[in-house]
Design an enzyme around this catalytic site. Structure first.
Site, mmCIF file in Angstrom:
data_model
loop_
_atom_site.group_PDB
_atom_site.id
_atom_site.type_symbol
_atom_site.label_atom_id
_atom_site.label_comp_id
_atom_site.label_asym_id
_atom_site.label_seq_id
_atom_site.Cartn_x
_atom_site.Cartn_y
_atom_site.Cartn_z
ATOM 1 N N ARG A 71 2.436 11.868 -6.241
ATOM 2 C CA ARG A 71 2.480 11.460 -4.827
ATOM 3 C C ARG A 71 1.100 11.614 -4.168
ATOM 4 O O ARG A 71 0.758 10.911 -3.229
ATOM 5 C CB ARG A 71 3.551 12.265 -4.070
ATOM 6 N N TYR A 124 1.690 -10.711 12.204
ATOM 7 C CA TYR A 124 2.877 -10.618 11.349
ATOM 8 C C TYR A 124 3.994 -9.831 12.062
ATOM 9 O O TYR A 124 3.715 -8.830 12.737
ATOM 10 C CB TYR A 124 2.484 -9.956 10.024
ATOM 11 N N ASP A 208 -6.651 -7.293 9.177
ATOM 12 C CA ASP A 208 -5.634 -7.629 8.181
ATOM 13 C C ASP A 208 -6.100 -8.902 7.480
ATOM 14 O O ASP A 208 -6.103 -9.993 8.065
ATOM 15 C CB ASP A 208 -4.277 -7.826 8.877
ATOM 16 N N LYS A 233 0.808 -10.108 -1.673
ATOM 17 C CA LYS A 233 0.563 -11.555 -1.572
ATOM 18 C C LYS A 233 -0.388 -12.020 -2.676
ATOM 19 O O LYS A 233 -0.033 -11.964 -3.830
ATOM 20 C CB LYS A 233 0.049 -11.878 -0.171
HETATM 21 N N1 PLP Z 1 0.277 -8.448 7.002
HETATM 22 C C1 PLP Z 1 0.558 -9.755 6.882
HETATM 23 C C2 PLP Z 1 -0.379 -10.769 7.464
HETATM 24 C C3 PLP Z 1 1.716 -10.168 6.223
HETATM 25 O O1 PLP Z 1 1.979 -11.487 6.114
HETATM 26 C C4 PLP Z 1 2.590 -9.192 5.692
HETATM 27 C C5 PLP Z 1 3.838 -9.589 5.008
HETATM 28 O O2 PLP Z 1 4.215 -10.736 4.977
HETATM 29 C C6 PLP Z 1 2.259 -7.845 5.849
HETATM 30 C C7 PLP Z 1 1.098 -7.509 6.496
HETATM 31 C C8 PLP Z 1 3.156 -6.771 5.317
HETATM 32 O O3 PLP Z 1 3.006 -6.669 3.936
HETATM 33 P P1 PLP Z 1 4.170 -6.136 2.967
HETATM 34 O O4 PLP Z 1 5.237 -7.163 2.960
HETATM 35 O O5 PLP Z 1 3.461 -5.957 1.662
HETATM 36 O O6 PLP Z 1 4.640 -4.847 3.545
#
Ligand code: PLP
Length: 419
Positions: A71, A124, A208, A233
């Site tokens: 962890r 998001y 992000d 992704k």
């Molecule tokens: N940031 C963006 C732009 C996203 O599109 C997503 C998920 O679709 C996330 C963060 C969150 O990622 P996760 O699904 O791996 O938790």
């Protein structure tokens, strides 16, 4: 012979080589999976030194590969973190069980009751929930901006936030999910610097980078403090795992790694191994997906039943967004939105007719995915938040994959006939 990554290597080479040295693992050409929850100490003295190195960053074990308990960290996690840091051009990285675990750790590490945060919109849905629902429950206020290429809009949000409480964090999603809206990262960093000079408190700037990923955009080089990526992704790239990462200067990343120990949100050894393997081909997948995306976008742009498209490659010359795009993005990526002529009913008719494209949330996989943000990924936003982010009932988000472009166009064509 040891094979430590050279900072002179190109990103494609780093994607394959960075983070793993066969000399450290019986010369296995490819990394073993260290399926162990705990690690044996060589001696009582070493146990104490390893804990000192982990928690205080001092003593003889600093820089050595000692581990305590999975962890807190494990060898496969070290490999992924080193590779992500190399790809992002950062000093260090911390990797988590998902993108949202990463965003949550950033919020919990850098915000305290009474503080404020600024974020870009659209954002998001999960990140929106974090900053508009969870954080307010801990006494943290937020302000947002919608035109990330207009300094006045960003400064207005910063002024609102500063009036509410110390501004600790600026969260930028660029390009944004789902519309691929662009934020001028260097401009936001300059505004954060100005806040620091004025108040003595410089907010941490987080970008992000999920929609373009490390191959197509490097926020750290543009001055961001933290580059956050949902590795689920493009880096994972096969829609078969979840992971998230954040990179930056060690001093900014280290508190996140330490907090992860408390939250228990590390990435497990097997998924870390899968991630390292996927990262080796990220550039190949992204290049093919982007080539397909251009073909698909050109087809959609010219279709009479398509009302608009947000593909970055079509940003008009002379526009502010185009100037920012030219400065900060290497290429247009393969995730964008388009709107069908009509509304929800037309969008649903179109979706239900698709045969090849999968109607599913997420993006960046080898297969082409399409979604209806208003009723899925951005469902939890209130209608005003969706409208502010440019999401209508006719908006569809497309993540173009690596299939043959002609098959994708044929499927879109027959489904558009259903409208
Ligand atoms: N940031 C963006 C732009 C996203 O599109 C997503 C998920 O679709 C996330 C963060 C969150 O990622 P996760 O699904 O791996 O938790």
């Amino acid at each position: 012979m040891t094979r430590s990554a050279s900072p002179d290597w190109h990103p494609e080479t780093l994607a394959v080589r960075a983070g793993y040295d066969p000399a450290g693992a019986a010369n296995a050409a490819k990394p073993p999976i260290y399926m162990s929850s705990t690690f044996a100490y060589a001696s009582a003295r070493q146990a104490k030194d390893i804990h000192e190195a982990y928690f205080d960053g001092t003593g003889p074990e600093v820089g050595r590969p000692g581990h305590i308990y999975a962890r807190l960290g494990h060898p496969n996690l070290d490999m992924v973190e080193a590779r992500l840091a190399a790809l992002d051009g950062a000093e260090g990285a911390a990797v988590f069980a998902s993108g949202m675990a990463t965003h949550s750790a950033i919020a919990l590490a850098y915000l305290r009751p009474g503080d404020s945060v600024v974020f870009s919109r659209p954002i998001y849905g999960g990140t929106n929930g974090l900053y508009t629902t969870l954080m307010p429950a801990f006494g943290i206020t937020h302000a947002e901006f919608t035109d990330g290429c207009d300094p006045m809009d960003v400064e207005a949000a910063v002024a609102t936030a500063c009036a509410a409480g110390p501004l600790k964090l600026i969260v930028v999603e660029s390009p944004a999910n789902p519309t691929a809206a662009i934020v001028d990262i260097a401009m936001v960093v300059a505004i954060a610097d100005a806040v620091g000079e004025r108040t003595g408190l410089r907010p941490v700037v987080v970008v992000d980078n999920t929609l373009l990923g490390p191959m197509m955009q490097r926020p750290i080089a543009l001055g961001a403090d933290l580059c956050m990526t949902s590795l689920t992704k493009y880096c994972g790239g096969h829609s078969d795992l979840l992971a998230g990462g954040v990179s930056g200067r060690e001093a900014v990343v280290a508190p996140l790694r330490l907090l992860r120990t408390t939250l228990g949100s590390h990435l497990d050894p097997y998924t870390s191994w899968l991630m390292l393997r996927s990262m080796e081909t990220v550039h190949l997948r992204v290049e093919r997906a982007m080539a397909n995306a251009r073909v698909v976008a050109e087809y959609l742009r010219d279709h009479p039943k398509v009302a608009g498209i947000t593909y970055l490659g079509f940003l008009p010359t002379g526009s502010a967004a185009r100037a920012v795009y030219d400065r900060q993005c290497r290429a247009a990526g393969s995730t964008f939105s388009f709107a069908v002529v009509g509304g929800e009913a037309e969008a649903f008719r179109f979706l239900d007719r698709l045969r090849l494209l999968s109607f599913a949330v997420s993006l960046g996989g080898s297969e082409t995915l399409i979604t209806h943000p208003a009723t899925t990924t951005h469902y939890a936003l209130d209608p005003a938040e969706r409208t502010a982010g440019g999401i209508t009932d006719a908006t569809l988000r497309l993540s173009v994959g690596i299939e043959h472009a002609d098959d994708l166009v044929a499927d879109l064509a027959q489904a558009l006939d259903a409208i």
